[in-house]
Design a protein around this motif. Structure first.
Motif, PDB file in Angstrom:
ATOM      1  N   MET A   1     -22.406   5.634   2.558  1.00  0.00           N
ATOM      2  CA  MET A   1     -21.071   5.160   2.235  1.00  0.00           C
ATOM      3  C   MET A   1     -20.508   4.448   3.457  1.00  0.00           C
ATOM      4  SD  MET A   1     -17.655   7.367   1.365  1.00  0.00           S
ATOM      5  CE  MET A   1     -18.201   7.809  -0.247  1.00  0.00           C
ATOM      6  N   SER A   2     -19.951   3.304   3.243  1.00  0.00           N
ATOM      7  CA  SER A   2     -19.352   2.542   4.343  1.00  0.00           C
ATOM      8  C   SER A   2     -17.904   2.976   4.554  1.00  0.00           C
ATOM      9  CB  SER A   2     -19.413   1.054   4.029  1.00  0.00           C
ATOM     10  OG  SER A   2     -18.537   0.753   2.959  1.00  0.00           O
ATOM     11  N   LYS A   3     -17.337   2.528   5.662  1.00  0.00           N
ATOM     12  CA  LYS A   3     -15.922   2.802   5.923  1.00  0.00           C
ATOM     13  C   LYS A   3     -15.068   2.166   4.829  1.00  0.00           C
ATOM     14  CE  LYS A   3     -16.344   3.345  10.870  1.00  0.00           C
ATOM     15  NZ  LYS A   3     -15.816   3.034  12.187  1.00  0.00           N
ATOM     16  N   GLU A   4     -15.479   0.967   4.400  1.00  0.00           N
ATOM     17  CA  GLU A   4     -14.733   0.275   3.343  1.00  0.00           C
ATOM     18  C   GLU A   4     -14.727   1.101   2.059  1.00  0.00           C
ATOM     19  OE1 GLU A   4     -17.179  -1.184   5.198  1.00  0.00           O
ATOM     20  OE2 GLU A   4     -15.893  -2.442   6.456  1.00  0.00           O
ATOM     21  N   ASP A   5     -15.857   1.737   1.737  1.00  0.00           N
ATOM     22  CA  ASP A   5     -15.920   2.605   0.559  1.00  0.00           C
ATOM     23  C   ASP A   5     -14.980   3.795   0.716  1.00  0.00           C
ATOM     24  OD1 ASP A   5     -17.840   1.043  -0.746  1.00  0.00           O
ATOM     25  OD2 ASP A   5     -19.513   2.163   0.140  1.00  0.00           O
ATOM     26  N   GLY A   6     -14.947   4.362   1.908  1.00  0.00           N
ATOM     27  CA  GLY A   6     -14.049   5.489   2.162  1.00  0.00           C
ATOM     28  C   GLY A   6     -12.594   5.118   1.975  1.00  0.00           C
ATOM     29  N   ILE A   7     -12.208   3.957   2.501  1.00  0.00           N
ATOM     30  CA  ILE A   7     -10.827   3.482   2.348  1.00  0.00           C
ATOM     31  C   ILE A   7     -10.533   3.181   0.883  1.00  0.00           C
ATOM     32  CG2 ILE A   7      -9.188   1.647   2.961  1.00  0.00           C
ATOM     33  CD1 ILE A   7      -9.895   3.598   5.268  1.00  0.00           C
ATOM     34  N   ARG A   8     -11.499   2.582   0.188  1.00  0.00           N
ATOM     35  CA  ARG A   8     -11.324   2.278  -1.242  1.00  0.00           C
ATOM     36  C   ARG A   8     -11.087   3.565  -2.032  1.00  0.00           C
ATOM     37  NH1 ARG A   8     -14.689   2.865  -5.058  1.00  0.00           N
ATOM     38  NH2 ARG A   8     -16.523   2.878  -3.724  1.00  0.00           N
ATOM     39  N   LEU A   9     -11.845   4.610  -1.742  1.00  0.00           N
ATOM     40  CA  LEU A   9     -11.674   5.877  -2.452  1.00  0.00           C
ATOM     41  C   LEU A   9     -10.324   6.517  -2.139  1.00  0.00           C
ATOM     42  CD1 LEU A   9     -15.283   7.295  -2.097  1.00  0.00           C
ATOM     43  CD2 LEU A   9     -14.186   6.478  -4.190  1.00  0.00           C
ATOM     44  N   LEU A  10      -9.882   6.399  -0.889  1.00  0.00           N
ATOM     45  CA  LEU A  10      -8.536   6.899  -0.555  1.00  0.00           C
ATOM     46  C   LEU A  10      -7.477   6.151  -1.347  1.00  0.00           C
ATOM     47  CD1 LEU A  10      -8.658   7.367   3.329  1.00  0.00           C
ATOM     48  CD2 LEU A  10      -8.271   9.154   1.622  1.00  0.00           C
ATOM     49  N   ASN A  11      -7.629   4.830  -1.467  1.00  0.00           N
ATOM     50  CA  ASN A  11      -6.668   4.035  -2.237  1.00  0.00           C
ATOM     51  C   ASN A  11      -6.697   4.390  -3.721  1.00  0.00           C
ATOM     52  OD1 ASN A  11      -5.591   2.635  -0.053  1.00  0.00           O
ATOM     53  ND2 ASN A  11      -7.193   1.090  -0.133  1.00  0.00           N
ATOM     54  N   GLU A  12      -7.885   4.665  -4.257  1.00  0.00           N
ATOM     55  CA  GLU A  12      -7.981   5.080  -5.657  1.00  0.00           C
ATOM     56  C   GLU A  12      -7.263   6.404  -5.878  1.00  0.00           C
ATOM     57  OE1 GLU A  12     -12.052   5.115  -6.991  1.00  0.00           O
ATOM     58  OE2 GLU A  12     -12.320   2.978  -6.568  1.00  0.00           O
ATOM     59  N   LEU A  13      -7.389   7.305  -4.917  1.00  0.00           N
ATOM     60  CA  LEU A  13      -6.693   8.588  -5.015  1.00  0.00           C
ATOM     61  C   LEU A  13      -5.180   8.376  -4.956  1.00  0.00           C
ATOM     62  CD1 LEU A  13      -6.678  11.664  -5.140  1.00  0.00           C
ATOM     63  CD2 LEU A  13      -6.967  11.688  -2.653  1.00  0.00           C
ATOM     64  N   LYS A  14      -4.723   7.508  -4.058  1.00  0.00           N
ATOM     65  CA  LYS A  14      -3.286   7.224  -3.956  1.00  0.00           C
ATOM     66  C   LYS A  14      -2.750   6.662  -5.274  1.00  0.00           C
ATOM     67  CE  LYS A  14      -2.981   4.628  -0.166  1.00  0.00           C
ATOM     68  NZ  LYS A  14      -2.552   4.017   1.105  1.00  0.00           N
ATOM     69  N   ASP A  15      -3.549   5.828  -5.934  1.00  0.00           N
ATOM     70  CA  ASP A  15      -3.125   5.224  -7.204  1.00  0.00           C
ATOM     71  C   ASP A  15      -2.936   6.258  -8.308  1.00  0.00           C
ATOM     72  OD1 ASP A  15      -3.140   2.731  -6.038  1.00  0.00           O
ATOM     73  OD2 ASP A  15      -5.109   2.172  -6.814  1.00  0.00           O
ATOM     74  N   LYS A  16      -3.587   7.408  -8.180  1.00  0.00           N
ATOM     75  CA  LYS A  16      -3.495   8.443  -9.213  1.00  0.00           C
ATOM     76  C   LYS A  16      -2.288   9.355  -9.039  1.00  0.00           C
ATOM     77  CE  LYS A  16      -8.449   8.544 -10.016  1.00  0.00           C
ATOM     78  NZ  LYS A  16      -9.666   9.342 -10.029  1.00  0.00           N
ATOM     79  N   LEU A  17      -1.647   9.278  -7.871  1.00  0.00           N
ATOM     80  CA  LEU A  17      -0.504  10.153  -7.597  1.00  0.00           C
ATOM     81  C   LEU A  17       0.789   9.572  -8.146  1.00  0.00           C
ATOM     82  CD1 LEU A  17      -1.213  11.103  -3.877  1.00  0.00           C
ATOM     83  CD2 LEU A  17      -1.645  12.495  -5.896  1.00  0.00           C
ATOM     84  N   SER A  18       1.703  10.472  -8.467  1.00  0.00           N
ATOM     85  CA  SER A  18       3.043  10.016  -8.858  1.00  0.00           C
ATOM     86  C   SER A  18       3.722   9.440  -7.617  1.00  0.00           C
ATOM     87  CB  SER A  18       3.863  11.188  -9.399  1.00  0.00           C
ATOM     88  OG  SER A  18       4.171  12.096  -8.356  1.00  0.00           O
ATOM     89  N   LYS A  19       4.761   8.665  -7.838  1.00  0.00           N
ATOM     90  CA  LYS A  19       5.490   8.056  -6.723  1.00  0.00           C
ATOM     91  C   LYS A  19       6.016   9.132  -5.775  1.00  0.00           C
ATOM     92  CE  LYS A  19       9.075   4.719  -5.648  1.00  0.00           C
ATOM     93  NZ  LYS A  19      10.076   3.788  -6.146  1.00  0.00           N
ATOM     94  N   LYS A  20       6.522  10.199  -6.334  1.00  0.00           N
ATOM     95  CA  LYS A  20       7.075  11.304  -5.549  1.00  0.00           C
ATOM     96  C   LYS A  20       5.992  11.971  -4.693  1.00  0.00           C
ATOM     97  CE  LYS A  20       9.503  15.686  -6.113  1.00  0.00           C
ATOM     98  NZ  LYS A  20      10.052  16.647  -7.072  1.00  0.00           N
TER      99      LYS A  20
END
Length: 91
Positions: A1-20
């Motif tokens: 897994m590249s660093k870019e993949d790690g950042i992408r997965l973090l962003n995908e997780l952020k997208d699943k959270l409510s705004k709060k």
């Protein structure tokens, strides 16, 4: 897994959270992203938690379950060194 993949997965997780929930964890996601960007090659299992200082229940967990992670630059460096050595040996 590249660093870019790690950042992408973090962003995908952020997208699943409510705004709060995202607002509560924004600083923690920044810390997790910094960890990924500064990481060297990580092998096997690694778990790193980023917890809120006031409420330890609010956290972002970064888990590497198996294999190699954040190794894109490592592979490039190894390839370049191998190529250089191969060139020197031929001389």
């Amino acid at each position: 897994m590249s660093k870019e993949d790690g950042i992408r997965l973090l962003n995908e997780l952020k997208d699943k959270l409510s705004k709060k929930d995202l607002e509560k964890r924004e600083k923690l996601f920044e810390q997790a992203e910094r960890f990924v960007n500064n990481a060297q090659v990580v092998q096997a299992t690694k778990i790193k938690s980023f917890a809120d200082e006031e409420d330890k229940k609010i956290r972002v967990d970064l888990e590497i379950r198996a294999g190699w992670a954040f190794m894109g630059l490592f592979i490039i460096v190894v390839y370049m060194l191998f190529s250089l050595l191969n060139h020197i040996v031929k001389l």
